[in-house]
Design a protein around this motif. Structure first.
Motif, PDB file in Angstrom:
ATOM      1  N   THR A 291       0.837  -1.196   0.000  1.00  0.00           N
ATOM      2  CA  THR A 291       0.000   0.000   0.000  1.00  0.00           C
ATOM      3  C   THR A 291       0.874   1.250   0.000  1.00  0.00           C
ATOM      4  O   THR A 291       1.687   1.442   0.912  1.00  0.00           O
ATOM      5  CB  THR A 291      -0.934   0.027   1.223  1.00  0.00           C
ATOM      6  OG1 THR A 291      -1.731  -1.162   1.232  1.00  0.00           O
ATOM      7  CG2 THR A 291      -1.855   1.240   1.176  1.00  0.00           C
TER       8      THR A 291
ATOM      9  N   PRO B   1      -4.643   6.027   0.658  1.00  0.00           N
ATOM     10  CA  PRO B   1      -3.964   4.789   0.260  1.00  0.00           C
ATOM     11  C   PRO B   1      -4.190   4.447  -1.211  1.00  0.00           C
ATOM     12  O   PRO B   1      -5.204   4.804  -1.810  1.00  0.00           O
ATOM     13  CB  PRO B   1      -4.636   3.741   1.150  1.00  0.00           C
ATOM     14  CG  PRO B   1      -6.037   4.256   1.306  1.00  0.00           C
ATOM     15  CD  PRO B   1      -5.923   5.769   1.332  1.00  0.00           C
TER      16      PRO B   1
ATOM     17  N   THR C 181      -3.741   0.758  -3.107  1.00  0.00           N
ATOM     18  CA  THR C 181      -3.420  -0.650  -2.882  1.00  0.00           C
ATOM     19  C   THR C 181      -2.907  -1.305  -4.163  1.00  0.00           C
ATOM     20  O   THR C 181      -3.446  -1.081  -5.249  1.00  0.00           O
ATOM     21  CB  THR C 181      -4.666  -1.410  -2.398  1.00  0.00           C
ATOM     22  OG1 THR C 181      -5.091  -0.854  -1.156  1.00  0.00           O
ATOM     23  CG2 THR C 181      -4.377  -2.892  -2.213  1.00  0.00           C
TER      24      THR C 181
END
Length: 289
Positions: free
Chosen positions: A206, A259, A261
């Protein structure tokens, strides 16, 4: 009544893919933090393969970081960097020392311009996700690998950029990122092509950004443009971009960071063994009744 089959909106436009990487050849290294880290983790796995290859193919070589590592690791090997984008190949050919540099080939992985059984090892870092037909690509690799040759790769899995895709889905009905193959589907494609003993695993990485625009800049800087057939063919207006940024807010962490991912799938598999030639007919034992 016959209905006309429609192509998947997630099929990738090869011209659009190539153009994105052609344009990003000079900005790639400054933005490819994740790609370098995954490449490092991938090449560490070469320690497990007790091989001294004569010819190694860096498939989807980009600017040549993996090619340069292979030159240093296998000091007597011929290293070939192959990429769809000519500007990337040119960057790769600048790697290495005065007397030993990678060979460069600009070509499509779906039609490899290499002799059958001419390569001992194929290493591919984050290229396979740009392929529409994995079994066909793996079939090409089986053909160019020598018997007992090996393929080592990293690619992206389905959870990659899930925040970006979910946010855009609240804005419009276009595709905004590739559909990444599941680890098990990649393994099945290897077996379908004739590879043996595939070993697969995955991890999640991440990245975090102080603003979502930083993620968009990174993707553009490495040439990872949206090349799906179902993309919006026009320009992204300010209103739609703002709606996307607002939708991404639901993913913001308590510390204020956003974030992104990435599901990373690693794998290696072996080319078929060289089968013994059949005995001449006169040596085939005949069973008497």
């Amino acid at each position: 009544m016959h209905t006309k089959a429609t192509a998947s909106p997630y099929l990738l436009d090869r011209h659009k893919t190539r153009l994105g990487f052609e344009r990003a050849a000079h900005t790639y290294d400054a933005n490819a933090v994740l790609q370098r880290e995954i490449g490092h983790r991938l090449t560490e796995r070469l320690d497990l393969l007790k091989m001294q290859p004569e010819t190694v193919l860096d498939l989807g070589c980009g600017t040549g970081a993996i090619s340069e590592h292979l030159l240093k690791r296998y000091k007597k090997a011929r290293v070939i960097g192959l990429d769809l984008a000519l500007n990337m190949v040119r960057k790769t050919r600048e790697r290495g020392g005065w007397f030993r540099k990678p060979h460069g080939i600009c070509a499509d992985v779906a039609r490899l311009p290499l002799r059958a059984q001419s390569v001992d090892m194929v290493v591919s870092n984050l290229m396979l996700q740009w392929c529409n037909d994995l079994p066909a690509v793996f079939g090409e690799l089986v053909n160019v690998l020598k018997p007992d040759g090996v393929l080592l790769f990293a690619t992206f899995g389905p959870d990659t950029l899930k925040e970006l895709r979910a946010s855009w889905s609240k804005v419009d009905g276009f595709t905004h990122a590739s559909r990444f193959a599941d680890m098990h589907d990649v393994g099945d494609a290897l077996l379908q092509a004739g590879f043996r003993d595939p070993v697969m695993d995955q991890e999640t990485i991440t990245l975090t950004y102080s603003e979502v625009r930083g993620l968009l800049r990174d993707l553009k800087g490495i040439g990872a443009n949206n090349a799906t057939q179902g993309r919006n063919q026009g320009l992204t207006g300010k209103a739609r971009l703002q709606a996307f940024l607002q939708a991404y807010e639901c993913f913001r962490w308590e510390n204020g960071l956003y974030p992104a991912t990435y599901e990373v799938v690693y794998g290696h598999a072996w080319a078929p063994r060289l089968l013994p030639s059949p005995l001449p007919e006169k040596f085939i034992p005949i069973r008497k009744l």
